[in-house]
Scaffold this motif. Structure first.
Motif, PDB file in Angstrom:
ATOM      1  N   ASP A 111      -7.119  -1.993  -0.436  1.00  0.00           N
ATOM      2  CA  ASP A 111      -6.330  -1.511   0.541  1.00  0.00           C
ATOM      3  C   ASP A 111      -6.161  -2.689   1.406  1.00  0.00           C
ATOM      4  O   ASP A 111      -5.155  -2.833   2.358  1.00  0.00           O
ATOM      5  CB  ASP A 111      -6.844  -0.187   1.290  1.00  0.00           C
TER       6      ASP A 111
ATOM      7  N   ARG B 113       0.726  -1.173  -0.036  1.00  0.00           N
ATOM      8  CA  ARG B 113       0.000   0.046   0.085  1.00  0.00           C
ATOM      9  C   ARG B 113       0.926   1.173   0.163  1.00  0.00           C
ATOM     10  O   ARG B 113       1.828   1.383   0.585  1.00  0.00           O
ATOM     11  CB  ARG B 113      -0.724  -0.066   1.398  1.00  0.00           C
TER      12      ARG B 113
ATOM     13  N   ASP C 273       0.418   3.870   1.680  1.00  0.00           N
ATOM     14  CA  ASP C 273       0.592   4.502   2.939  1.00  0.00           C
ATOM     15  C   ASP C 273       1.657   3.581   3.710  1.00  0.00           C
ATOM     16  O   ASP C 273       1.362   3.766   5.003  1.00  0.00           O
ATOM     17  CB  ASP C 273      -0.721   5.070   3.464  1.00  0.00           C
ATOM     18  N   SER C 274       2.002   2.567   3.671  1.00  0.00           N
ATOM     19  CA  SER C 274       2.682   1.542   4.390  1.00  0.00           C
ATOM     20  C   SER C 274       3.721   2.526   4.948  1.00  0.00           C
ATOM     21  O   SER C 274       4.831   2.688   4.585  1.00  0.00           O
ATOM     22  CB  SER C 274       3.344   0.524   3.594  1.00  0.00           C
ATOM     23  N   ALA C 275       3.948   2.515   6.312  1.00  0.00           N
ATOM     24  CA  ALA C 275       4.437   3.729   6.981  1.00  0.00           C
ATOM     25  C   ALA C 275       5.778   2.783   7.600  1.00  0.00           C
ATOM     26  O   ALA C 275       6.624   3.444   7.792  1.00  0.00           O
ATOM     27  CB  ALA C 275       3.922   4.372   7.954  1.00  0.00           C
TER      28      ALA C 275
END
Length: 316
Positions: free
Chosen positions: A279, A124, A126-128
């Motif tokens: 997602d 994804r 937004d994989s932080a």
């Protein structure tokens, strides 16, 4: 009289420019996906303590190479194995041997490059947080590559030995050791599993919705439990990861139900397959290696070494 360029382990590793390597490995994966690679089934000679495998391959635009690699149990470290050997690069037009290099760093870094490409294509956006499970040579190669390509993303490292986990985590600017595998994996958007596991070290219950897994270890057994395989959308380098028996094929992908599909990562990189669909999807790239990736890495190492006048020229 012809000459061959010899690169020892340190020069081989130094010549694997990360950005050029990523591009070359992507080219090789796309070529596999389009059935443009010539690579025969792997063969191996078995000795009492291990095996010697041969992996020749040709990739259009990258070249012709062959790897001879031994895989033997490491008597000094229970549960670990050594992978030692050489990679020979040849001229694809006339067959002249061009270079001989250390297979160990080449295999580590090209494997890390393939795993990184899978994360870039399938994780994804937004994989932080990234988790790396393992503290051996392959895990360290993965962390070192992430340090160059993505130094700002937090990296958690987990392994059996807390001190080794701290040492491996120190390779990344934002790396830190986790309290254990479950601690590292829970909440991570991307998980790199790089172990010599004989039984699963990752449990489905630990994985958040939308996690991307890249599993490159497990030569001696599965790194991932059956529930993870059941729920994940599966990606590999080559079809044989699911259709051949270990060690060529993946332990986790044996005897899949007929309705389970396995997608080649190269088809995602080329745009021929959409990859992640939503997602919450759990995606898994299961790597078993492929000769085309050795060709890609040898091509880069040879080109960089020639540009920088590295290595020793040997007359044949």
């Amino acid at each position: 009289m012809s000459e061959i360029l010899f690169l020892d382990g340190s020069r081989t590793r130094a010549a694997l420019d990360p950005h050029r390597l990523l591009d070359a490995v992507a080219t090789a994966l796309v070529a596999i996906g389009r059935d443009e690679v010539s690579a025969p089934p792997r063969i191996a000679a078995h000795a009492p303590g291990g095996l010697l495998g041969a992996m020749p391959g040709h990739v259009p635009g990258l070249g012709l190479a062959a790897k001879l690699v031994s895989v033997f149990a490491d008597p000094k470290q229970a549960g670990r194995s050594s992978h030692r050997g050489v990679v020979a690069l040849f001229d694809a037009a006339d067959g002249r041997p061009l270079a001989l290099m250390d297979a160990e760093p080449l295999t580590e870094v090209r494997t890390a490059a393939a795993a990184t490409l899978s994360a870039r294509a399938l994780a994804r956006p937004d994989s932080a947080t990234v988790a790396v499970v393992g503290t051996g040579a392959q895990a360290r190669a993965q962390i070192a590559l992430l340090a160059v390509l993505d130094p700002g993303t937090p990296v958690l490292v987990a392994g059996r030995d807390p001190e080794r986990a701290k040492s491996a985590a120190a390779l990344h600017p934002t790396g830190r050791a986790a309290h254990g595998v479950e601690d590292a994996v829970r909440g991570a958007g991307t998980v790199f599993c790089c172990t010599g596991a004989e039984r699963p070290v990752i449990r489905r219950a630990w994985l958040a919705p939308g996690t991307h897994l890249s599993s490159v270890g497990g030569s001696h057994g599965p790194e991932l439990d059956a529930d993870t395989i059941r729920d994940a959308t599966l990606f590999t380098e080559w079809p044989g990861a699911a259709t051949t028996r270990p060690p060529s094929g993946a332990h986790e992908l044996q005897d899949l139900p007929p309705e389970r599909s396995v997608t080649l990562l190269g088809r995602v990189l080329s745009g021929d397959h959409p990859g992640r669909r939503d997602d919450d999807e759990l995606t898994l790239f299961k790597s078993t290696g492929h000769a085309a990736l050795d060709v890609a890495a040898a091509h880069v190492a040879h080109a960089v070494a020639r540009e920088r006048d590295w290595g020793t020229r040997i007359a044949l």
